[in-house]
Design an enzyme around this catalytic site. Structure first.
Site, short mmCIF file in Angstrom:
data_model
loop_
_atom_site.label_atom_id
_atom_site.label_comp_id
_atom_site.label_asym_id
_atom_site.label_seq_id
_atom_site.Cartn_x
_atom_site.Cartn_y
_atom_site.Cartn_z
N ASP A 50 10.19 23.24 28.83
CA ASP A 50 9.33 23.56 30.38
C ASP A 50 9.69 24.30 31.30
O ASP A 50 11.72 23.66 30.91
CB ASP A 50 9.19 22.07 31.08
N ASP A 78 1.03 24.60 31.84
CA ASP A 78 0.55 23.46 32.27
C ASP A 78 -0.08 23.57 32.74
O ASP A 78 -1.08 23.89 33.35
CB ASP A 78 1.78 22.90 32.41
#
Length: 165
Positions: free
Chosen positions: A115, A133
């Site tokens: 991330d 995402d």
């Protein structure tokens, strides 16, 4: 064919950014992006679980569940592809599958998902995510919108039919 290419393109973009983030030293992060006046902050974060590291202690489930969902969605996508129309549904599936493919690749190769950015907006400021995402979220939101529009269209047709009688 264009929809399948879109899935690969979206996954590829996210994977390239992840590779760049992984290649950098952790001491460079967090780093505000100047072009966004500090509203987007780059990070180097490794998530071994689901969002917010849910089920981090169950790596078997974290690996198998997304794979199963990806296979199911791929089946739906394969069913939709040869049908005429359904562009919104095809786009939503391409977005979802592109994001999911990138994250699945991370889980298979690294055993965690990379991330790499957050948005400095009240309420989500501390959430770090990746483009994959975002693609998954956008695909899901587009699916819901398409379903609502479809439902409203069906109700409108029924009303017209009832008023003609």
């Amino acid at each position: 064919m264009v929809w399948i290419l879109l899935v690969g393109l979206l996954a590829g973009i996210d994977l390239c950014i992840k590779a760049e983030i992984e290649a950098r030293d952790s001491s460079e992060f967090p780093k505000p992006l100047e072009q966004t006046k500090g509203k987007i902050i780059l990070h180097k974060s490794h998530n071994a679980g689901f969002p917010f590291e849910i089920l981090k202690s169950r790596p078997d489930l974290v690996e198998e569940l997304p794979r199963a969902v990806f296979c199911g969605l791929s089946g739906v996508f394969g069913f939709l592809l040869p049908q005429k129309g359904h562009r919104i549904e095809k786009l939503s599936m391409a977005l979802t599958l592109g994001g999911a493919l990138s994250n699945l690749y991370d889980r298979a190769k690294r055993k965690y998902v990379v991330d790499y950015f957050s948005i400095d907006v009240k309420g989500i400021k501390k959430v770090i995510f990746n483009l994959g995402d975002f693609f998954i979220f956008a695909g899901a939101a587009l699916t819901v919108i398409a379903m609502l529009v479809n439902e409203l269209g069906q109700r409108g047709k029924k009303k017209k039919q009832n008023t003609r009688r």
